[in-house]
Design a protein around this motif. Sequence first.
Motif, PDB file in Angstrom:
ATOM      1  N   ASP A 103       0.331  -1.206   0.655  1.00 18.27           N
ATOM      2  CA  ASP A 103       0.569   0.364  -0.262  1.00 18.27           C
ATOM      3  C   ASP A 103       1.295   1.503   0.010  1.00 18.27           C
ATOM      4  O   ASP A 103       2.007   1.359   1.170  1.00 18.27           O
TER       5      ASP A 103
ATOM      6  N   TYR B 238      -3.061   6.534  -4.800  1.00 18.80           N
ATOM      7  CA  TYR B 238      -3.200   5.455  -4.131  1.00 18.80           C
ATOM      8  C   TYR B 238      -3.992   3.971  -4.353  1.00 18.80           C
ATOM      9  O   TYR B 238      -4.368   3.857  -5.216  1.00 18.80           O
TER      10      TYR B 238
ATOM     11  N   GLN C 214       2.457   8.037   1.896  1.00 13.94           N
ATOM     12  CA  GLN C 214       2.583   6.598   2.845  1.00 13.94           C
ATOM     13  C   GLN C 214       2.638   5.350   2.135  1.00 13.94           C
ATOM     14  O   GLN C 214       2.473   5.623   0.828  1.00 13.94           O
TER      15      GLN C 214
ATOM     16  N   ASN D 172       2.169   0.785   6.830  1.00 16.95           N
ATOM     17  CA  ASN D 172       1.690   1.416   7.612  1.00 16.95           C
ATOM     18  C   ASN D 172       2.031   2.941   8.577  1.00 16.95           C
ATOM     19  O   ASN D 172       2.100   3.890   9.209  1.00 16.95           O
TER      20      ASN D 172
ATOM     21  N   TYR E   2       3.542   6.948   7.506  1.00 16.25           N
ATOM     22  CA  TYR E   2       3.045   8.003   6.666  1.00 16.25           C
ATOM     23  C   TYR E   2       3.624   9.259   6.703  1.00 16.25           C
ATOM     24  O   TYR E   2       4.323   9.600   8.505  1.00 16.25           O
TER      25      TYR E   2
ATOM     26  N   GLN F 284       3.194  13.120   6.773  1.00 22.89           N
ATOM     27  CA  GLN F 284       2.597  14.864   5.820  1.00 22.89           C
ATOM     28  C   GLN F 284       2.931  16.135   6.287  1.00 22.89           C
ATOM     29  O   GLN F 284       3.643  16.369   7.110  1.00 22.89           O
TER      30      GLN F 284
ATOM     31  N   THR G 175       5.263  12.332  11.019  1.00 20.15           N
ATOM     32  CA  THR G 175       4.972  11.177  10.183  1.00 20.15           C
ATOM     33  C   THR G 175       5.020   9.953  11.743  1.00 20.15           C
ATOM     34  O   THR G 175       5.130  10.754  12.850  1.00 20.15           O
ATOM     35  N   GLY G 176       3.816   9.268  11.424  1.00 21.20           N
ATOM     36  CA  GLY G 176       3.463   8.253  11.947  1.00 21.20           C
ATOM     37  C   GLY G 176       3.485   7.630  11.494  1.00 21.20           C
ATOM     38  O   GLY G 176       3.694   7.083  10.258  1.00 21.20           O
ATOM     39  N   THR G 177       2.381   5.831  12.657  1.00 19.13           N
ATOM     40  CA  THR G 177       1.544   5.200  11.633  1.00 19.13           C
ATOM     41  C   THR G 177       0.529   4.864  12.004  1.00 19.13           C
ATOM     42  O   THR G 177      -0.465   6.001  12.275  1.00 19.13           O
ATOM     43  N   ARG G 178       0.079   4.270  10.612  1.00 23.79           N
ATOM     44  CA  ARG G 178      -1.786   3.797  10.772  1.00 23.79           C
ATOM     45  C   ARG G 178      -1.979   2.303  11.101  1.00 23.79           C
ATOM     46  O   ARG G 178      -1.669   1.151  11.200  1.00 23.79           O
TER      47      ARG G 178
END
Length: 149
Positions: free
Chosen positions: A83, A100, A124, A127, A129, A131, A146-149
């Motif tokens: 993804d 996407y 992304q 997982n 991303y 922004q 910056t983080g994870t989903r």
Amino acid sequence: MRFNRSVLAATGLAALALGATTALAAPASAAPNTTAQKVCGSAYKTVNSAPVGSLGTVYLTYNASNGENCVATIRKNPGTAVDMSTWIYVADTDEGGQDYGRFTSYAGPVYVYGKGHCVDWGGQISNVYTQISGSNCASLKESRVTGTR
């Protein structure tokens, strides 16, 4: 003549076998197989970038001749499709776009007119991303998350 054809055939087969072995050998560390300019176009110059964790980089590029920004998310190690996404948004004009899906190397390109406007953009990979908000606004300070989903 018969000897020469045999030698040439054997040499050709050996070269073919060596080439196949070389082509199938995995490199110790794969490198991105593209650049932001290859994805967006040679007239687009990188004006900003941000890491997407350790998985790759999202690039913001700009074409001075037409005032367009382009964004692309490029994996550090291309491989099996995962993804991925890339997006850009200009709040002043309410214009933007995204790409996407499941990609092996990069997401994008996505274009938007941005001359004289602040842009929000990101990407992304799997997982993870990143922004960026309020980017490329002269003296204004952008915000990065910056983080994870």
